[in-house]
Write a protein that holds these residues in place. Structure first.
Motif, mmCIF file in Angstrom:
data_model
loop_
_atom_site.group_PDB
_atom_site.id
_atom_site.type_symbol
_atom_site.label_atom_id
_atom_site.label_comp_id
_atom_site.label_asym_id
_atom_site.label_seq_id
_atom_site.Cartn_x
_atom_site.Cartn_y
_atom_site.Cartn_z
ATOM 1 N N LEU A 52 0.848 -1.186 0.000
ATOM 2 C CA LEU A 52 0.000 0.000 0.000
ATOM 3 C C LEU A 52 0.885 1.238 0.000
ATOM 4 C CD1 LEU A 52 -2.340 -1.352 2.757
ATOM 5 C CD2 LEU A 52 -2.963 -1.086 0.359
ATOM 6 N N CYS A 53 0.803 2.014 -1.053
ATOM 7 C CA CYS A 53 1.553 3.256 -1.178
ATOM 8 C C CYS A 53 0.574 4.421 -1.115
ATOM 9 C CB CYS A 53 2.312 3.280 -2.503
ATOM 10 S SG CYS A 53 3.456 1.889 -2.686
ATOM 11 N N GLU A 54 1.093 5.640 -1.048
ATOM 12 C CA GLU A 54 0.217 6.804 -1.009
ATOM 13 C C GLU A 54 -0.592 6.953 -2.290
ATOM 14 O OE1 GLU A 54 2.467 10.320 -0.143
ATOM 15 O OE2 GLU A 54 2.422 9.941 2.005
ATOM 16 N N GLY A 55 0.019 6.682 -3.422
ATOM 17 C CA GLY A 55 -0.647 6.920 -4.697
ATOM 18 C C GLY A 55 -1.100 5.695 -5.442
ATOM 19 N N ALA A 56 -0.719 4.511 -5.001
ATOM 20 C CA ALA A 56 -1.049 3.296 -5.740
ATOM 21 C C ALA A 56 -1.020 2.087 -4.815
ATOM 22 C CB ALA A 56 -0.052 3.094 -6.882
ATOM 23 N N VAL A 57 -1.558 0.992 -5.317
ATOM 24 C CA VAL A 57 -1.512 -0.279 -4.595
ATOM 25 C C VAL A 57 -0.895 -1.308 -5.542
ATOM 26 C CG1 VAL A 57 -2.875 -2.072 -3.466
ATOM 27 C CG2 VAL A 57 -3.540 0.310 -3.221
ATOM 28 N N LEU A 58 0.114 -2.030 -5.035
ATOM 29 C CA LEU A 58 0.821 -3.026 -5.838
ATOM 30 C C LEU A 58 0.620 -4.407 -5.234
ATOM 31 C CD1 LEU A 58 4.196 -1.099 -6.132
ATOM 32 C CD2 LEU A 58 2.362 -1.164 -7.819
ATOM 33 N N ALA A 59 0.679 -5.420 -6.092
ATOM 34 C CA ALA A 59 0.586 -6.811 -5.636
ATOM 35 C C ALA A 59 1.779 -7.580 -6.171
ATOM 36 C CB ALA A 59 -0.713 -7.438 -6.126
ATOM 37 N N ILE A 60 2.340 -8.449 -5.314
ATOM 38 C CA ILE A 60 3.470 -9.298 -5.701
ATOM 39 C C ILE A 60 3.077 -10.734 -5.386
ATOM 40 C CG2 ILE A 60 5.893 -9.854 -5.332
ATOM 41 C CD1 ILE A 60 6.297 -6.989 -4.359
ATOM 42 N N ASP A 61 3.071 -11.577 -6.427
ATOM 43 C CA ASP A 61 2.668 -12.976 -6.241
ATOM 44 C C ASP A 61 3.839 -13.895 -5.931
ATOM 45 O OD1 ASP A 61 -0.128 -12.554 -6.699
ATOM 46 O OD2 ASP A 61 0.344 -12.322 -8.822
ATOM 47 N N SER A 62 5.051 -13.494 -6.318
ATOM 48 C CA SER A 62 6.223 -14.309 -6.004
ATOM 49 C C SER A 62 7.354 -13.372 -5.572
ATOM 50 C CB SER A 62 6.657 -15.146 -7.213
ATOM 51 O OG SER A 62 6.979 -14.315 -8.299
ATOM 52 N N LEU A 63 7.998 -13.745 -4.501
ATOM 53 C CA LEU A 63 9.079 -12.916 -3.962
ATOM 54 C C LEU A 63 10.388 -13.192 -4.700
ATOM 55 C CD1 LEU A 63 8.274 -13.258 -0.169
ATOM 56 C CD2 LEU A 63 7.740 -11.368 -1.706
ATOM 57 N N PRO A 64 11.306 -12.235 -4.680
ATOM 58 C CA PRO A 64 12.612 -12.476 -5.299
ATOM 59 C C PRO A 64 13.308 -13.661 -4.631
ATOM 60 C CG PRO A 64 12.343 -10.163 -4.721
ATOM 61 C CD PRO A 64 11.195 -10.896 -4.124
ATOM 62 N N GLY B 80 0.502 -3.482 -10.585
ATOM 63 C CA GLY B 80 -0.390 -2.509 -9.973
ATOM 64 C C GLY B 80 -1.818 -3.000 -9.985
ATOM 65 N N LEU B 81 -2.546 -2.721 -8.929
ATOM 66 C CA LEU B 81 -3.984 -2.963 -8.935
ATOM 67 C C LEU B 81 -4.582 -1.727 -9.611
ATOM 68 C CD1 LEU B 81 -4.589 -4.539 -5.425
ATOM 69 C CD2 LEU B 81 -4.398 -5.679 -7.622
ATOM 70 N N THR B 82 -4.712 -1.817 -10.924
ATOM 71 C CA THR B 82 -5.033 -0.686 -11.781
ATOM 72 C C THR B 82 -6.339 -0.004 -11.387
ATOM 73 O OG1 THR B 82 -3.935 -1.871 -13.554
ATOM 74 C CG2 THR B 82 -5.269 0.020 -14.191
ATOM 75 N N GLY B 83 -6.270 1.311 -11.345
ATOM 76 C CA GLY B 83 -7.458 2.105 -11.083
ATOM 77 C C GLY B 83 -7.846 2.196 -9.621
ATOM 78 N N HIS B 84 -7.027 1.657 -8.738
ATOM 79 C CA HIS B 84 -7.352 1.700 -7.317
ATOM 80 C C HIS B 84 -6.354 2.578 -6.599
ATOM 81 C CE1 HIS B 84 -10.462 -1.106 -8.050
ATOM 82 N NE2 HIS B 84 -9.625 -1.936 -8.614
ATOM 83 N N PRO B 85 -6.867 3.584 -5.896
ATOM 84 C CA PRO B 85 -5.996 4.576 -5.269
ATOM 85 C C PRO B 85 -5.258 4.039 -4.062
ATOM 86 C CG PRO B 85 -8.271 4.950 -4.684
ATOM 87 C CD PRO B 85 -8.262 3.829 -5.674
ATOM 88 N N GLY B 86 -4.265 4.796 -3.644
ATOM 89 C CA GLY B 86 -3.423 4.407 -2.524
ATOM 90 C C GLY B 86 -4.096 4.561 -1.178
ATOM 91 N N CYS B 87 -3.325 4.274 -0.144
ATOM 92 C CA CYS B 87 -3.799 4.246 1.238
ATOM 93 C C CYS B 87 -3.458 5.567 1.930
ATOM 94 C CB CYS B 87 -3.145 3.071 1.955
ATOM 95 S SG CYS B 87 -3.714 2.802 3.631
ATOM 96 N N VAL B 88 -4.352 6.030 2.811
ATOM 97 C CA VAL B 88 -4.195 7.340 3.436
ATOM 98 C C VAL B 88 -3.328 7.360 4.694
ATOM 99 C CG1 VAL B 88 -6.350 8.244 2.513
ATOM 100 C CG2 VAL B 88 -6.340 7.104 4.739
ATOM 101 N N GLY B 89 -3.148 6.216 5.371
ATOM 102 C CA GLY B 89 -2.384 6.264 6.609
ATOM 103 C C GLY B 89 -1.996 4.900 7.138
ATOM 104 N N TRP C 198 -8.449 -1.239 2.696
ATOM 105 C CA TRP C 198 -7.732 -0.009 3.004
ATOM 106 C C TRP C 198 -8.621 1.197 2.727
ATOM 107 C CZ3 TRP C 198 -7.047 -2.603 -1.527
ATOM 108 C CH2 TRP C 198 -7.076 -1.882 -2.712
ATOM 109 N N VAL C 199 -8.271 2.306 3.395
ATOM 110 C CA VAL C 199 -8.971 3.576 3.202
ATOM 111 C C VAL C 199 -8.159 4.402 2.221
ATOM 112 C CG1 VAL C 199 -9.840 5.666 4.327
ATOM 113 C CG2 VAL C 199 -9.839 3.488 5.567
#
Length: 172
Positions: free
Chosen positions: A17-29, A43-52, A69-70
């Motif tokens: 959860l970032c301020e401007g976007a939300v990302l998803a990772i299905d496999s770790l490095p 990116g979870l396209t079209g879905h805004p980031g988290c406020v706090g 998330w809010v």
């Protein structure tokens, strides 16, 4: 080029959860036999980031792992693949003081299957309203629209929860 607010483990997906976007990772490095395989974030396209930092939580209804998330535009949920706004039945801009959402709290009540949303309605820096999102399947109105309770006055600075588990105690 964003600020990381927090992360959630939603099933086998890491949700960032970032301020401007939300990302998803299905496999770790991972490094195997001298080869480095990079994890790929989407990116979870079209879905805004988290406020706090208190404005998100994981939860589960009927066994499916989810996260919520809010954002500045409403409360969103994801299962790691798809996302939806669950506050569309609420006049968001009229009920919530959007510029002061950074202090908001989102908490999962596992026993009652409710997402509790606490927020600052008057901009004084203290959360003074609370609103329930009834997430039980019996309260689903279709199209990711849970039954909502009206925002009610309640002073809250922070909330915490832990997994609820029924226990039987033996005394001898």
């Amino acid at each position: 080029h964003d600020t990381l607010i927090g992360q959630m483990a939603v099933g086998e997906t890491a949700v960032l959860l970032c301020e401007g976007a939300v990302l998803a990772i299905d496999s770790l490095p991972v490094a195997e036999n001298g080869q480095f395989t990079q994890g790929k974030a989407r990116g979870l396209t079209g879905h805004p980031g988290c406020v706090g930092s208190y404005a998100y939580t994981t939860y589960s209804v009927a066994g499916e792992a989810r996260g919520a998330w809010v954002s500045p535009f409403g409360v969103y949920v994801t299962n790691g693949s798809t996302s939806a706004c669950i506050s569309t039945d609420l006049a968001w801009g009229l009920e919530v003081n959007v510029p002061y959402l950074s202090t908001s709290v989102l908490r999962w009540d596992q026993k009652n299957l409710i997402l509790w949303f606490q927020f600052d309605s008057d901009g004084d820096g203290e959360n003074d309203r609370e609103m329930p999102f009834h997430m039980a399947q019996a309260h689903d109105k279709g199209g990711n629209r849970p039954k909502l309770g009206q925002p009610t006055p309640k002073a809250t600075s922070c909330m915490a929860s832990a997994p609820w588990q029924a226990r039987s105690w033996k005394t001898s």
